[in-house]
Write a protein that holds these residues in place. Structure first.
Motif, PDB file in Angstrom:
ATOM      1  N   GLY A 141      15.501   3.481  10.956  1.00 38.31           N
ATOM      2  CA  GLY A 141      15.107   3.205   9.585  1.00 38.31           C
ATOM      3  C   GLY A 141      14.884   1.736   9.314  1.00 38.31           C
ATOM      4  N   GLU A 142      15.736   0.884   9.887  1.00 40.48           N
ATOM      5  CA  GLU A 142      15.610  -0.557   9.654  1.00 40.48           C
ATOM      6  C   GLU A 142      14.316  -1.103  10.240  1.00 40.48           C
ATOM      7  N   SER A 143      14.021  -0.723  11.482  1.00 40.38           N
ATOM      8  CA  SER A 143      12.796  -1.225  12.117  1.00 40.38           C
ATOM      9  C   SER A 143      11.554  -0.681  11.416  1.00 40.38           C
ATOM     10  N   ASN A 144      11.604   0.579  10.976  1.00 37.43           N
ATOM     11  CA  ASN A 144      10.458   1.158  10.272  1.00 37.43           C
ATOM     12  C   ASN A 144      10.128   0.379   9.005  1.00 37.43           C
ATOM     13  N   LEU A 145      11.183   0.005   8.262  1.00 40.11           N
ATOM     14  CA  LEU A 145      10.959  -0.734   7.017  1.00 40.11           C
ATOM     15  C   LEU A 145      10.458  -2.147   7.289  1.00 40.11           C
ATOM     16  N   LEU A 146      10.978  -2.783   8.331  1.00 46.45           N
ATOM     17  CA  LEU A 146      10.516  -4.130   8.679  1.00 46.45           C
ATOM     18  C   LEU A 146       9.032  -4.122   9.029  1.00 46.45           C
ATOM     19  N   ILE A 147       8.618  -3.080   9.745  1.00 47.14           N
ATOM     20  CA  ILE A 147       7.206  -2.963  10.117  1.00 47.14           C
ATOM     21  C   ILE A 147       6.361  -2.676   8.878  1.00 47.14           C
ATOM     22  N   ALA A 148       6.795  -1.704   8.078  1.00 44.60           N
ATOM     23  CA  ALA A 148       6.008  -1.288   6.911  1.00 44.60           C
ATOM     24  C   ALA A 148       5.884  -2.395   5.866  1.00 44.60           C
ATOM     25  N   GLU A 149       6.876  -3.298   5.823  1.00 45.35           N
ATOM     26  CA  GLU A 149       6.866  -4.359   4.823  1.00 45.35           C
ATOM     27  C   GLU A 149       6.109  -5.600   5.278  1.00 45.35           C
ATOM     28  N   LYS A 150       5.594  -5.575   6.501  1.00 38.75           N
ATOM     29  CA  LYS A 150       4.773  -6.691   6.961  1.00 38.75           C
ATOM     30  C   LYS A 150       3.447  -6.680   6.203  1.00 38.75           C
ATOM     31  N   ASP A 151       3.177  -7.742   5.471  1.00 37.82           N
ATOM     32  CA  ASP A 151       1.972  -7.801   4.643  1.00 37.82           C
ATOM     33  C   ASP A 151       0.710  -7.505   5.458  1.00 37.82           C
ATOM     34  N   GLY A 152      -0.055  -6.516   4.997  1.00 34.08           N
ATOM     35  CA  GLY A 152      -1.338  -6.207   5.606  1.00 34.08           C
ATOM     36  C   GLY A 152      -1.305  -5.226   6.753  1.00 34.08           C
ATOM     37  N   LEU A 153      -0.111  -4.921   7.279  1.00 36.27           N
ATOM     38  CA  LEU A 153      -0.050  -4.074   8.477  1.00 36.27           C
ATOM     39  C   LEU A 153      -0.339  -2.612   8.156  1.00 36.27           C
ATOM     40  N   LEU A 154       0.340  -2.078   7.130  1.00 31.62           N
ATOM     41  CA  LEU A 154       0.090  -0.676   6.765  1.00 31.62           C
ATOM     42  C   LEU A 154      -1.367  -0.439   6.362  1.00 31.62           C
ATOM     43  N   PRO A 155      -1.966  -1.297   5.513  1.00 31.69           N
ATOM     44  CA  PRO A 155      -3.382  -1.095   5.171  1.00 31.69           C
ATOM     45  C   PRO A 155      -4.289  -1.088   6.396  1.00 31.69           C
ATOM     46  N   GLU A 156      -3.982  -1.929   7.365  1.00 35.51           N
ATOM     47  CA  GLU A 156      -4.818  -1.988   8.563  1.00 35.51           C
ATOM     48  C   GLU A 156      -4.677  -0.721   9.397  1.00 35.51           C
ATOM     49  N   LEU A 157      -3.463  -0.180   9.472  1.00 38.76           N
ATOM     50  CA  LEU A 157      -3.257   1.068  10.204  1.00 38.76           C
ATOM     51  C   LEU A 157      -3.988   2.220   9.526  1.00 38.76           C
TER      52      LEU A 157
END
Length: 418
Positions: free
Chosen positions: A225-241
C-alpha cells in the motif's frame, strides 16, 4: 525526443509542421495534414478553427491517428537506437565473459561524468545481457550494479542515456531476487528521484522498448500500500499511464500499462484518481475496439480487471452507470474471451447493478441479453464467489430460468464459448 546530434538525417515527413520535432503521436486533420497530437491539440485548444499548414477552415476537429506513419517513425527510431547502441561493438569484439563485464562496470564508475563513455559501456553490457538468462542473472546479482543504474536514473542525464539505462535494467529485472530492496532504492531513498526519470521516458521516450521497460520497472516496485501511494502521488505519472492505454499506442505498451495500473490501484484514493482521469472511457474503447487494432484477449482481460477494480469504489460505479455503452460492452465479453474475463465482467455487473441498484445500468444489462448469460453462468463450472454474484443479480432482476431462456436455443446451451 530524437535529437539531430545523432548525425542521422530525419525524414522531413516525420516532423510535426508546428513543432518541427519528430512526431510522437501523429494524427491527421480532415484536411489530410498530419501533426503531432500534442501540438495540434494545443493549437485547437487556443480557439483556432483552421489547419495551421493550409489555413483551411476545419469542417471537423476530429483527430484521426495515423497508425501507418507512427509505425514508420518507430521503425526508423529503433534503427537509430540500434546503430547507436552497437556502434562500439561493431569495431570491437562483444563482451563474452563475466570478468570483462566487471572491468567495464569498474570503468563506468570512474567515468560517471562522461555520458558518451558510459552510454557505450552500457551498450556493451546490454548486448551481454541479451546473450543468455545466465548473463542476466549475473548482472542482477553483481554487487553494486543495480544501485549504480538507479544512481544514473537519478542524475537527470540526457533522455537517450536514461533510455539506455532502462533497457539494461529491464533486461535483468526478472532476475532481481528481492524487489523490496529495489523498491527502497527507487522510492524511499530521499536523496534520489528515479521516478522523475521514469516519467520522463513515459512522456518523451522515443523507443517503445524503453517506454515499456519504464512501465514494468514501476510495476515491479508496486508491492504494498505504501509503495502504491508513493507511485500514484508522483505528479504526472498516473495521467501518463492512463494515456498509455489509449488505442493509438502499441498493443505491447497498452498491455504493460494496464498491468501497472492494476498493480498500483488497490487504494481507494488511487481508484478515485483514475475515475477523474477518465480511465473508464479508455477502457470502454478497448472493450469495443475492432479486432484489427491489435487488442488481444490478454489486453481485454486486463482491461476488464482494471474496470472491476475501478468499479469497486462509489465514484467508479457512478461513472460507469452513466456510460451505457461501457456496460453493454462488459456484457458482450461474458463467455467471449476467457474464464477470467467472464468472471471480471460478472463482478463489474454485480458492482453496478447489485451494489448501486442503478435503474439505467439494469436496463443496459437487460437490453444486451445479460440476464440469459448470467443464468447460463450459474449453470456452468464457475467459482463459488462468481456463482453467488450471479445469484444476487438474478434476484435483483427478479427473473427465472424460463423467462431468461425463452428466446435462447436450448440445443446449444451446453456449448461454452471458452
Amino acid at each position: 525526443m530524437v535529437r539531430d546530434d545523432l548525425c542521422i538525417k530525419v525524414p522531413s515527413f516525420f516532423r510535426c509542421p508546428i513543432s518541427l520535432d519528430v512526431m510522437k503521436s501523429p494524427v491527421s486533420l480532415c484536411t489530410g495534414v498530419t501533426y503531432d497530437r500534442t501540438s495540434i491539440q494545443r493549437w485547437l485548444d487556443s480557439g483556432n478553427n483552421t489547419c495551421p499548414a493550409t489555413m483551411q477552415v476545419l469542417k471537423s476537429k476530429e483527430l484521426v491517428p495515423n497508425s501507418t506513419l507512427q509505425r514508420l517513425i518507430q521503425i526508423w527510431y529503433d534503427s537509430v537506437q540500434h546503430h547507436r547502441s552497437h556502434r562500439v561493438n561493431s569495431a570491437t569484439n562483444p563482451v563474452s565473459s563475466q570478468d570483462e563485464v566487471k572491468c567495464i562496470v569498474k570503468d563506468i564508475e570512474t567515468k560517471k561524468e562522461l555520458d558518451h563513455c558510459c552510454f557505450d559501456a552500457l551498450s556493451k553490457i546490454q548486448c551481454f545481457a541479451e546473450g543468455s538468462v545466465e548473463n542476466q542473472e549475473f548482472l542482477a546479482k553483481m554487487d553494486g550494479f543495480v544501485p549504480m543504474l538507479l544512481d544514473f536514473l537519478a542524475d537527470n542525464k540526457s533522455i537517450d542515456f536514461i533510455e539506455q539505462v532502462i533497457r539494461v535494467l529491464d533486461l535483468i529485472l526478472i532476475k532481481i531476487g528481492d524487489y523490496k530492496e529495489l523498491m527502497t532504492l527507487l522510492l524511499k531513498n530521499k536523496n534520489i528521484d528515479c521516478l522523475s526519470s521514469l516519467l520522463l521516458v513515459f512522456q518523451r521516450g522515443r523507443s517503445i522498448h524503453s517506454r515499456i521497460g519504464s512501465v514494468r520497472i514501476v510495476e515491479s516496485i508496486a508491492m504494498d500500500g505504501e509503495s502504491n501511494l508513493l507511485i500514484a502521488e508522483k505528479d504526472g505519472l498516473l495521467p501518463e499511464l492512463v494515456k498509455s492505454i489509449g488505442l493509438e499506442n502499441y498493443p505491447s505498451l497498452i498491455e504493460a500499462s494496464l498491468s501497472c495500473l492494476i498493480a498500483i490501484s488497490k487504494a481507494r484514493r488511487v481508484k478515485v484518481k483514475l475515475v477523474h482521469l477518465k480511465t473508464i472511457p479508455e477502457l470502454r474503447n478497448i472493450l469495443t475496439a475492432d479486432p484489427n487494432t491489435g487488442v488481444s484477449n490478454l489486453i481485454t482481460e486486463k482491461a476488464l480487471k482494471l474496470l472491476e477494480t475501478v468499479s469497486s469504489c462509489k465514484e467508479g460505479r457512478v461513472e460507469m452507470c452513466s456510460d451505457m455503452a461501457c456496460i453493454e460492452a462488459v456484457v458482450q465479453k461474458v463467455f467471449k474471451v476467457s474464464v477470467e474475463a467472464t468472471e471480471h465482467a460478472v463482478t463489474i455487473l454485480w458492482s453496478i447493478c447489485y451494489l448501486s441498484r442503478d435503474v439505467n445500468a439494469r436496463e443496459a444489462v437487460t437490453n444486451s441479453n445479460g440476464l440469459t448469460k448470467i443464468l447460463l453462468l450459474m449453470q456452468s463450472n464457475c467459482s463459488p464467489t462468481v456463482r453467488q454474484m450471479a445469484g444476487d443479480l438474478l434476484k435483483i432482476f427478479r427473473v427465472n430460468s424460463k423467462s431468461c431462456l425463452s428466446s435462447y436455443d436450448t440445443k446449444t446451451t451446453h456449448i461454452m464459448p471458452f
